[in-house]
Scaffold this motif. Structure first.
Motif, PDB file in Angstrom:
ATOM      1  N   GLY A 337      15.459  51.967 -50.914  1.00  0.00           N
ATOM      2  CA  GLY A 337      13.966  52.236 -51.003  1.00  0.00           C
ATOM      3  C   GLY A 337      13.394  51.518 -51.992  1.00  0.00           C
ATOM      4  O   GLY A 337      12.099  51.504 -52.219  1.00  0.00           O
ATOM      5  N   GLY A 338      14.187  50.669 -52.499  1.00  0.00           N
ATOM      6  CA  GLY A 338      13.617  49.616 -53.640  1.00  0.00           C
ATOM      7  C   GLY A 338      13.643  49.916 -55.077  1.00  0.00           C
ATOM      8  O   GLY A 338      13.130  49.050 -55.851  1.00  0.00           O
ATOM      9  N   ALA A 339      14.355  51.163 -55.319  1.00  0.00           N
ATOM     10  CA  ALA A 339      14.573  51.431 -56.668  1.00  0.00           C
ATOM     11  C   ALA A 339      15.514  50.366 -57.415  1.00  0.00           C
ATOM     12  O   ALA A 339      16.441  49.740 -56.657  1.00  0.00           O
ATOM     13  CB  ALA A 339      15.025  52.869 -56.804  1.00  0.00           C
ATOM     14  N   SER A 340      15.014  50.216 -58.516  1.00  0.00           N
ATOM     15  CA  SER A 340      15.922  49.115 -59.501  1.00  0.00           C
ATOM     16  C   SER A 340      17.313  49.664 -59.893  1.00  0.00           C
ATOM     17  O   SER A 340      17.510  50.966 -59.941  1.00  0.00           O
ATOM     18  CB  SER A 340      15.328  48.682 -60.339  1.00  0.00           C
ATOM     19  OG  SER A 340      14.986  49.566 -61.547  1.00  0.00           O
ATOM     20  N   ALA A 341      18.303  48.945 -60.030  1.00  0.00           N
ATOM     21  CA  ALA A 341      19.628  49.204 -60.716  1.00  0.00           C
ATOM     22  C   ALA A 341      19.346  50.045 -61.818  1.00  0.00           C
ATOM     23  O   ALA A 341      20.383  51.061 -62.179  1.00  0.00           O
ATOM     24  CB  ALA A 341      20.585  48.092 -60.755  1.00  0.00           C
ATOM     25  N   VAL A 342      18.369  49.642 -62.708  1.00  0.00           N
ATOM     26  CA  VAL A 342      18.132  50.326 -64.023  1.00  0.00           C
ATOM     27  C   VAL A 342      17.752  51.637 -63.638  1.00  0.00           C
ATOM     28  O   VAL A 342      18.322  52.867 -64.343  1.00  0.00           O
ATOM     29  CB  VAL A 342      17.178  49.634 -64.725  1.00  0.00           C
ATOM     30  CG1 VAL A 342      16.694  50.647 -65.935  1.00  0.00           C
ATOM     31  CG2 VAL A 342      17.536  48.280 -65.036  1.00  0.00           C
ATOM     32  N   GLU A 343      16.920  51.908 -62.711  1.00  0.00           N
ATOM     33  CA  GLU A 343      16.427  53.515 -62.314  1.00  0.00           C
ATOM     34  C   GLU A 343      17.673  54.383 -61.690  1.00  0.00           C
ATOM     35  O   GLU A 343      17.796  55.302 -62.164  1.00  0.00           O
ATOM     36  CB  GLU A 343      15.387  53.448 -61.452  1.00  0.00           C
ATOM     37  CG  GLU A 343      13.875  52.630 -61.886  1.00  0.00           C
ATOM     38  CD  GLU A 343      13.057  52.590 -60.620  1.00  0.00           C
ATOM     39  OE1 GLU A 343      11.974  53.022 -60.897  1.00  0.00           O
ATOM     40  OE2 GLU A 343      13.214  51.806 -59.856  1.00  0.00           O
ATOM     41  N   VAL A 344      18.268  53.626 -60.901  1.00  0.00           N
ATOM     42  CA  VAL A 344      19.387  54.414 -60.361  1.00  0.00           C
ATOM     43  C   VAL A 344      20.560  54.800 -61.278  1.00  0.00           C
ATOM     44  O   VAL A 344      21.144  55.844 -61.149  1.00  0.00           O
ATOM     45  CB  VAL A 344      20.090  53.459 -59.212  1.00  0.00           C
ATOM     46  CG1 VAL A 344      21.322  54.160 -58.503  1.00  0.00           C
ATOM     47  CG2 VAL A 344      19.215  53.182 -58.213  1.00  0.00           C
ATOM     48  N   SER A 345      20.940  54.009 -62.184  1.00  0.00           N
ATOM     49  CA  SER A 345      21.639  54.080 -63.249  1.00  0.00           C
ATOM     50  C   SER A 345      21.446  55.156 -64.126  1.00  0.00           C
ATOM     51  O   SER A 345      22.119  55.948 -64.507  1.00  0.00           O
ATOM     52  CB  SER A 345      21.971  52.877 -64.144  1.00  0.00           C
ATOM     53  OG  SER A 345      22.968  53.130 -65.134  1.00  0.00           O
ATOM     54  N   ALA A 346      19.980  55.254 -64.516  1.00  0.00           N
ATOM     55  CA  ALA A 346      19.395  56.310 -65.499  1.00  0.00           C
ATOM     56  C   ALA A 346      19.578  57.770 -64.489  1.00  0.00           C
ATOM     57  O   ALA A 346      19.913  58.719 -65.158  1.00  0.00           O
ATOM     58  CB  ALA A 346      17.937  56.166 -65.704  1.00  0.00           C
ATOM     59  N   TYR A 347      19.351  57.744 -63.300  1.00  0.00           N
ATOM     60  CA  TYR A 347      19.301  59.135 -62.554  1.00  0.00           C
ATOM     61  C   TYR A 347      20.703  59.396 -62.475  1.00  0.00           C
ATOM     62  O   TYR A 347      20.666  60.931 -62.194  1.00  0.00           O
ATOM     63  CB  TYR A 347      18.475  58.825 -61.275  1.00  0.00           C
ATOM     64  CG  TYR A 347      17.126  58.509 -61.399  1.00  0.00           C
ATOM     65  CD1 TYR A 347      16.187  58.833 -62.506  1.00  0.00           C
ATOM     66  CD2 TYR A 347      16.396  57.598 -60.401  1.00  0.00           C
ATOM     67  CE1 TYR A 347      14.753  58.400 -62.585  1.00  0.00           C
ATOM     68  CE2 TYR A 347      14.957  57.428 -60.406  1.00  0.00           C
ATOM     69  CZ  TYR A 347      14.389  57.689 -61.493  1.00  0.00           C
ATOM     70  OH  TYR A 347      12.887  57.454 -61.710  1.00  0.00           O
ATOM     71  N   LEU A 348      21.535  58.589 -62.120  1.00  0.00           N
ATOM     72  CA  LEU A 348      23.066  59.156 -61.961  1.00  0.00           C
ATOM     73  C   LEU A 348      23.689  59.358 -63.292  1.00  0.00           C
ATOM     74  O   LEU A 348      24.766  59.981 -63.138  1.00  0.00           O
ATOM     75  CB  LEU A 348      23.606  58.153 -61.307  1.00  0.00           C
ATOM     76  CG  LEU A 348      23.279  57.670 -59.856  1.00  0.00           C
ATOM     77  CD1 LEU A 348      24.099  56.500 -59.297  1.00  0.00           C
ATOM     78  CD2 LEU A 348      23.441  58.635 -58.823  1.00  0.00           C
ATOM     79  N   GLY A 349      23.167  58.891 -64.499  1.00  0.00           N
ATOM     80  CA  GLY A 349      23.693  59.315 -65.686  1.00  0.00           C
ATOM     81  C   GLY A 349      24.897  58.202 -65.803  1.00  0.00           C
ATOM     82  O   GLY A 349      25.787  58.799 -66.624  1.00  0.00           O
ATOM     83  N   HIS A 350      25.007  56.961 -65.392  1.00  0.00           N
ATOM     84  CA  HIS A 350      25.912  56.240 -65.827  1.00  0.00           C
ATOM     85  C   HIS A 350      25.843  55.769 -67.137  1.00  0.00           C
ATOM     86  O   HIS A 350      24.617  55.626 -67.691  1.00  0.00           O
ATOM     87  CB  HIS A 350      25.708  54.885 -64.712  1.00  0.00           C
ATOM     88  CG  HIS A 350      26.233  55.215 -63.540  1.00  0.00           C
ATOM     89  ND1 HIS A 350      26.020  54.671 -62.238  1.00  0.00           N
ATOM     90  CD2 HIS A 350      27.192  56.247 -62.813  1.00  0.00           C
ATOM     91  CE1 HIS A 350      26.671  55.120 -61.188  1.00  0.00           C
ATOM     92  NE2 HIS A 350      27.210  56.065 -61.429  1.00  0.00           N
ATOM     93  N   SER A 351      26.764  55.211 -67.862  1.00  0.00           N
ATOM     94  CA  SER A 351      26.989  54.845 -69.088  1.00  0.00           C
ATOM     95  C   SER A 351      26.247  53.376 -69.195  1.00  0.00           C
ATOM     96  O   SER A 351      25.840  53.156 -70.315  1.00  0.00           O
ATOM     97  CB  SER A 351      28.454  54.918 -69.617  1.00  0.00           C
ATOM     98  OG  SER A 351      29.221  54.158 -69.168  1.00  0.00           O
ATOM     99  N   ASP A 352      26.311  52.627 -68.354  1.00  0.00           N
ATOM    100  CA  ASP A 352      25.682  51.390 -68.320  1.00  0.00           C
ATOM    101  C   ASP A 352      25.332  50.861 -66.871  1.00  0.00           C
ATOM    102  O   ASP A 352      26.069  51.466 -65.916  1.00  0.00           O
ATOM    103  CB  ASP A 352      26.586  50.678 -69.044  1.00  0.00           C
ATOM    104  CG  ASP A 352      27.776  49.851 -68.376  1.00  0.00           C
ATOM    105  OD1 ASP A 352      27.829  48.991 -67.441  1.00  0.00           O
ATOM    106  OD2 ASP A 352      28.867  50.621 -68.304  1.00  0.00           O
TER     107      ASP A 352
END
Length: 403
Positions: A337-352
């Motif tokens: 849907g066009g979300a950035s990797a930064v957004e996805v990382s934040a929503y998934l709770g990844h460490s980086d």
């Protein structure tokens, strides 16, 4: 500065290097040859200036003894401690546990690697633990460098096989939602619609959902420590960290409201982090028929496996058919849907973000397509601006046309 004095022992010369350690303690080391004493004195002073000085007695402790102490102080998570202690006891200690830290070399580690008769992923975990322990020993000024980072060791070190994540087909989501018991339908929606891990689904409380703002705050998970259920911070989070916030889609909010009208949230008390931890009470959205926190093993062996069979999901293929597959579907849907990797990382709770890119980068839209679309859009804006500035479009048209 280090000084050298000469004395005679049994008719033979001895050369004493007298020096002070960085903390001021006086030390002495004796050599048979003056040239060796001079070299040692120069090295001592150079190391002190560079901040790389090591105590002569440093590193005499065995790897196993240091590793046991390191493991005890590196994590408060009982499950993590148990895993590390087991790896040390079964695989590391028998091979290099009795070796002094200062005598662990690249050859030592290459021998350890060749002795491992386990799956590649597990071997990588074992080696990773050894490397972390040696890095800590370097930080503690016990050894000068980490031999696990030697070029010859890096070439031989075990690596976990990288498997590209294959997201669920969209129809699988609906099939599982239809097949699963009514009480647990919302677990499908929370995992697929918010990207929550299984333990986070089970630990989500009504207090964590802001219906008005359309936000969910992930504050805890339900996990097993031994045979005991406890509340704990989400993975890669510590006590006191701000909870991650996830947008609450309208469909998820609607199903959540419908679920709560049939199965109201229940007050559940569990210890925090450890079986003897502080009792913590929240109103869980998903519970068992006895209004208790859901136990992962029971859910997977009964609720999930039964629904998967009824839904006709194939086991053993390239697609993850456990509940974690819903989280992959969430991530892939965001990226599509066009979300950035930064957004996805934040929503998934990844460490980086790097981990997110390694895991899901292949699912991102083609960079060539994005670049093409971006430049085409820029040219469109340029044409619009140029035509507005010059009604006849002369200069703009000559430029675009290559005249």
């Amino acid at each position: 500065m280090a000084s050298i004095s000469r004395r005679t022992v049994s008719g033979k010369p001895r050369y004493d290097v007298n020096y002070r350690e960085p903390d001021g303690r006086k030390r002495r080391k004796t050599f048979l040859k003056r040239v060796d004493a001079d070299a040692f004195a120069r090295t001592i002073e150079t190391d002190k200036l560079r901040g790389t000085y090591l105590d002569l007695d440093a590193g005499r402790e065995s790897f196993g003894a240091y590793a046991e102490r390191w493991i005890t102080h590196t994590s408060r998570d009982p499950q993590t401690l148990a895993i590390r202690e087991r790896i040390l006891r079964l695989h590391i200690a028998p091979a290099i546990g009795d070796v002094e830290l200062r005598k662990v070399t690249g050859s030592t580690l290459r021998g350890l690697i060749s002795s491992l008769e386990v799956a590649d992923k597990y071997a990588a975990d074992i080696f990773g633990l050894v490397s972390s322990i040696l890095t800590a020993a370097v930080d503690d000024k016990l050894i000068p460098t980490n031999p696990a980072k030697d070029a010859s060791v890096r070439r031989q070190k075990p690596r976990a096989p990288r498997r590209k994540i294959q997201p669920w087909p969209d129809e699988w989501i609906d099939a599982m939602h239809t097949a699963i018991h009514d009480r647990y339908k919302v677990t499908i929606t929370l995992a697929a619609g918010l990207g929550l891990r299984q333990g986070e689904v089970f630990g989500l409380a009504i207090e964590d959902v802001d219906m008005l703002r359309g936000v969910v705050r992930v504050k805890r998970q339900v996990k097993m420590v031994g045979k005991t259920l406890v509340f704990a911070p989400p993975k890669a989070r510590k006590d006191g960290d701000a909870p991650r916030e996830i947008p609450l889609p309208a469909d998820v909010r609607a199903e959540l409201a419908a679920h709560l009208s049939t199965y109201p949230a229940q007050a559940v008390t569990l210890p925090w982090r450890e079986p003897d931890g502080k009792p913590t009470t929240v109103h869980l959205i998903t519970t068992t028929r006895n209004d208790q926190a859901i136990r992962r093993t029971s859910y997977n062996e009964t609720v999930w496996s039964t629904a998967r069979k009824h839904a006709g999901l194939t086991i053993g293929g390239e697609i993850e058919t456990g509940m974690h597959g819903l989280r992959h579907w969430y991530a892939s849907s965001l990226l599509a849907g066009g979300a950035s990797a930064v957004e996805v990382s934040a929503y998934l709770g990844h460490s980086d973000v790097a981990f997110t890119l390694r895991t899901y980068g292949h699912l991102m839209p083609s960079s060539e397509s994005r670049a093409r679309e971006a430049i085409e859009a820029a040219f469109e804006r340029s044409r619009t601006a140029g035509n507005a500035a010059a009604p006849d479009g002369s200069l703009h048209q000559r430029y675009i046309g290559g005249v």
